[in-house]
Scaffold this motif. Sequence first.
Motif, PDB file in Angstrom:
ATOM      1  N   ARG A  59       0.947  -1.001   0.074  1.00  0.00           N
ATOM      2  CA  ARG A  59       0.119   0.097  -0.039  1.00  0.00           C
ATOM      3  C   ARG A  59       0.922   1.372   0.075  1.00  0.00           C
ATOM      4  O   ARG A  59       1.611   1.531   0.956  1.00  0.00           O
ATOM      5  CB  ARG A  59      -0.924   0.007   1.293  1.00  0.00           C
TER       6      ARG A  59
ATOM      7  N   ALA B 204      -4.181   5.524 -11.930  1.00  0.00           N
ATOM      8  CA  ALA B 204      -5.543   5.652 -11.373  1.00  0.00           C
ATOM      9  C   ALA B 204      -5.630   7.144 -10.853  1.00  0.00           C
ATOM     10  O   ALA B 204      -4.779   7.594 -10.664  1.00  0.00           O
ATOM     11  CB  ALA B 204      -5.665   4.690 -10.309  1.00  0.00           C
TER      12      ALA B 204
ATOM     13  N   THR C 292     -13.707   6.920  -9.046  1.00  0.00           N
ATOM     14  CA  THR C 292     -12.267   6.385  -9.327  1.00  0.00           C
ATOM     15  C   THR C 292     -12.225   5.847 -10.899  1.00  0.00           C
ATOM     16  O   THR C 292     -13.264   5.485 -11.547  1.00  0.00           O
ATOM     17  CB  THR C 292     -11.843   5.071  -8.663  1.00  0.00           C
TER      18      THR C 292
ATOM     19  N   TYR D 237      -9.416   3.808 -13.430  1.00  0.00           N
ATOM     20  CA  TYR D 237      -7.939   3.025 -13.682  1.00  0.00           C
ATOM     21  C   TYR D 237      -7.742   2.809 -15.090  1.00  0.00           C
ATOM     22  O   TYR D 237      -8.457   2.576 -15.883  1.00  0.00           O
ATOM     23  CB  TYR D 237      -8.265   1.734 -13.004  1.00  0.00           C
TER      24      TYR D 237
ATOM     25  N   LYS E  91      -6.993  -2.849 -13.760  1.00  0.00           N
ATOM     26  CA  LYS E  91      -8.253  -2.418 -12.807  1.00  0.00           C
ATOM     27  C   LYS E  91      -8.517  -3.708 -11.747  1.00  0.00           C
ATOM     28  O   LYS E  91      -9.148  -3.663 -10.978  1.00  0.00           O
ATOM     29  CB  LYS E  91      -9.414  -2.737 -13.761  1.00  0.00           C
ATOM     30  N   ASP E  92      -7.738  -4.866 -12.060  1.00  0.00           N
ATOM     31  CA  ASP E  92      -7.743  -6.096 -11.444  1.00  0.00           C
ATOM     32  C   ASP E  92      -7.052  -6.078 -10.055  1.00  0.00           C
ATOM     33  O   ASP E  92      -7.616  -6.595  -9.088  1.00  0.00           O
ATOM     34  CB  ASP E  92      -7.320  -7.200 -12.119  1.00  0.00           C
ATOM     35  N   ARG E  93      -5.823  -5.386  -9.925  1.00  0.00           N
ATOM     36  CA  ARG E  93      -4.919  -5.533  -8.973  1.00  0.00           C
ATOM     37  C   ARG E  93      -4.868  -4.338  -8.050  1.00  0.00           C
ATOM     38  O   ARG E  93      -3.969  -4.162  -7.018  1.00  0.00           O
ATOM     39  CB  ARG E  93      -3.532  -6.197  -9.263  1.00  0.00           C
TER      40      ARG E  93
ATOM     41  N   THR F 205      -6.038  -0.503  -6.289  1.00  0.00           N
ATOM     42  CA  THR F 205      -7.254   0.303  -5.706  1.00  0.00           C
ATOM     43  C   THR F 205      -6.717   1.362  -5.087  1.00  0.00           C
ATOM     44  O   THR F 205      -5.866   1.594  -4.526  1.00  0.00           O
ATOM     45  CB  THR F 205      -7.690  -0.495  -4.743  1.00  0.00           C
TER      46      THR F 205
ATOM     47  N   SER G  66      -7.515   5.070  -3.202  1.00  0.00           N
ATOM     48  CA  SER G  66      -8.597   5.779  -2.193  1.00  0.00           C
ATOM     49  C   SER G  66      -7.995   6.999  -1.442  1.00  0.00           C
ATOM     50  O   SER G  66      -6.690   7.133  -1.902  1.00  0.00           O
ATOM     51  CB  SER G  66      -8.789   4.419  -1.047  1.00  0.00           C
TER      52      SER G  66
ATOM     53  N   GLN H  61      -3.237   0.694  -3.235  1.00  0.00           N
ATOM     54  CA  GLN H  61      -3.106  -0.660  -2.990  1.00  0.00           C
ATOM     55  C   GLN H  61      -2.885  -1.432  -3.982  1.00  0.00           C
ATOM     56  O   GLN H  61      -3.520  -1.209  -5.161  1.00  0.00           O
ATOM     57  CB  GLN H  61      -4.479  -1.113  -2.168  1.00  0.00           C
TER      58      GLN H  61
ATOM     59  N   ASP I 205      -2.012  -5.333  -5.195  1.00  0.00           N
ATOM     60  CA  ASP I 205      -2.243  -6.802  -4.945  1.00  0.00           C
ATOM     61  C   ASP I 205      -1.550  -7.517  -5.933  1.00  0.00           C
ATOM     62  O   ASP I 205      -1.281  -7.315  -7.047  1.00  0.00           O
ATOM     63  CB  ASP I 205      -3.583  -7.243  -4.711  1.00  0.00           C
TER      64      ASP I 205
END
Length: 124
Positions: free
Chosen positions: A19, A49, A58, A60, A65-67, A69, A71, A82, A84
Amino acid sequence: QLQLSESGGGLVQAGDSLRLSCAASELAFKGYSMGWFQQAPGKLREFVAYISLNGSYTNYADSKKDRFTISRDLAKNTVYLQIDSLKPEDTAVYYCAASPWLTGTTMPDAYRYWGQGTQVTVSS
């Protein structure tokens, strides 16, 4: 003038999560949409993003888009990214940036303030 400072990068293994944080210097942060960009060695800076002023919208890059995030915490003047299931191809310097656009934009030239970047290196 808004100052941005990224943190949270480092050397990680494929499959790990990170993160990234981007802390803004002042309350004016609330008046900017925020974006994250990445720049891999030998490549141009690429959009990752963005998030709107109030965090309600939001967007991306298709490949993120998949991994990924994004905020933001308005109380802490901080935006997060974030990531992943990290892959070696995620290796890059990650920059946060602030734009006066209400919802955000993919265009780097529309961002007024930039952080110094944080290095993410993913080993296989």
